[in-house]
Design a protein around this motif. Structure first.
Motif, PDB file in Angstrom:
ATOM      1  N   ARG A  99      35.230  35.912  41.689  1.00 50.33           N
ATOM      2  CA  ARG A  99      35.937  37.131  42.213  1.00 50.33           C
ATOM      3  C   ARG A  99      35.293  38.235  42.375  1.00 50.33           C
ATOM      4  NH1 ARG A  99      41.086  39.183  41.257  1.00 50.33           N
ATOM      5  NH2 ARG A  99      41.901  37.304  40.432  1.00 50.33           N
ATOM      6  N   MET A 100      34.386  38.534  41.723  1.00 49.74           N
ATOM      7  CA  MET A 100      33.506  39.829  41.892  1.00 49.74           C
ATOM      8  C   MET A 100      32.705  39.706  43.258  1.00 49.74           C
ATOM      9  SD  MET A 100      30.482  41.471  39.640  1.00 49.74           S
ATOM     10  CE  MET A 100      29.338  39.887  39.710  1.00 49.74           C
TER      11      MET A 100
ATOM     12  N   THR B  13      35.533  39.923  46.054  1.00 54.14           N
ATOM     13  CA  THR B  13      36.374  41.285  46.225  1.00 54.14           C
ATOM     14  C   THR B  13      35.512  42.513  46.495  1.00 54.14           C
ATOM     15  OG1 THR B  13      36.038  41.552  43.876  1.00 54.14           O
ATOM     16  CG2 THR B  13      38.286  40.516  44.649  1.00 54.14           C
ATOM     17  N   SER B  14      33.929  42.059  46.519  1.00 54.42           N
ATOM     18  CA  SER B  14      33.160  43.136  47.053  1.00 54.42           C
ATOM     19  C   SER B  14      33.248  43.224  48.677  1.00 54.42           C
ATOM     20  CB  SER B  14      31.775  42.867  46.669  1.00 54.42           C
ATOM     21  OG  SER B  14      31.259  41.817  47.432  1.00 54.42           O
TER      22      SER B  14
END
Length: 218
Positions: free
Chosen positions: A18-19, A22-23
């Motif tokens: 996710r990290m 979503t960057s």
């Protein structure tokens, strides 16, 4: 925005994915699943563009979830993400209509690239996974596959063969266009014709056929 579902039974892995995703300013992780069954249900409940599926999951594994998604949500583009790079898993994912195959040690930029490619209707096969598939060329069936591949390629024009060779190198439509000095839209048209003529479901299958026929780099 590209709407993504992430399915993995390890919460820390999901959080890391996710990290990374979503960057990117054009990707949104809209749902997370801890098993394949939950992934299928969430895809049906959300407007998902790309489903990122781990292979080893409880209740329903990633490859089985992929097959079910192709049946109940054919517009969703499934990407397989796993630590298991065995040739059989790669081939099964592709034969069932997967939009790509990545290993979990892939670079973050590669993960983002794969999601974007899948959302655009292309397919992505990581270099590590590609090596597993290309290893087939050393098997006893390589000669027969090569002959069959070359026979199928006889229907292609010279320009289509040139584009197919670039698919075999793993180039995107944009990169292929730069290589042969045409627009990305023109390459996309050629790819569509190639898939139709070769009866391939996606560009990865066409790329594998190109390699069987001996096109592109050795």
């Amino acid at each position: 925005m590209i709407r993504v579902l992430v399915a993995d039974d390890e919460p820390l892995i999901r959080a890391g994915i996710r990290m990374i995703l979503t960057s990117a300013d054009d990707i949104d992780v809209v749902a997370e699943a801890a098993n394949g069954r939950e992934a299928v249900e969430l895809v049906r409940a959300h407007a998902v563009d790309v489903a990122l599926l781990d292979i080893q999951m409880p209740v329903l594994d990633g490859l089985s979830a992929l097959a079910e998604l192709r049946r109940v949500a054919p517009s969703v583009r499934p990407l397989i993400l796993t630590t298991f790079g065995e040739r059989e898993n790669v081939l099964r994912a592709l034969s069932q209509g997967g939009a790509g195959f990545l290993l979990k040690d892939s670079a973050p930029a590669e993960l983002i690239q794969a999601v974007r490619a899948a959302a655009a209707g292309d397919a992505y096969l990581s270099p590590a996974a590609t090596r597993h598939v290309v290893d087939q060329l050393a098997s006893g069936q390589a000669v027969a596959r090569g002959e069959e591949a070359r026979r199928r390629l006889e229907s292609l024009s010279t320009r289509e063969l040139e584009v197919l060779a670039l698919l075999g190198e793993g180039l995107s439509n944009a990169d292929a266009g730069e290589r042969i000095h045409v627009s990305e839209a023109t390459v996309k048209t050629y790819v569509s014709r190639i898939l139709t003529k070769l009866r391939c479901e996606n560009r990865v299958q066409a790329a594998l056929l190109a390699r069987d026929a001996g096109l592109g780099p050795g």
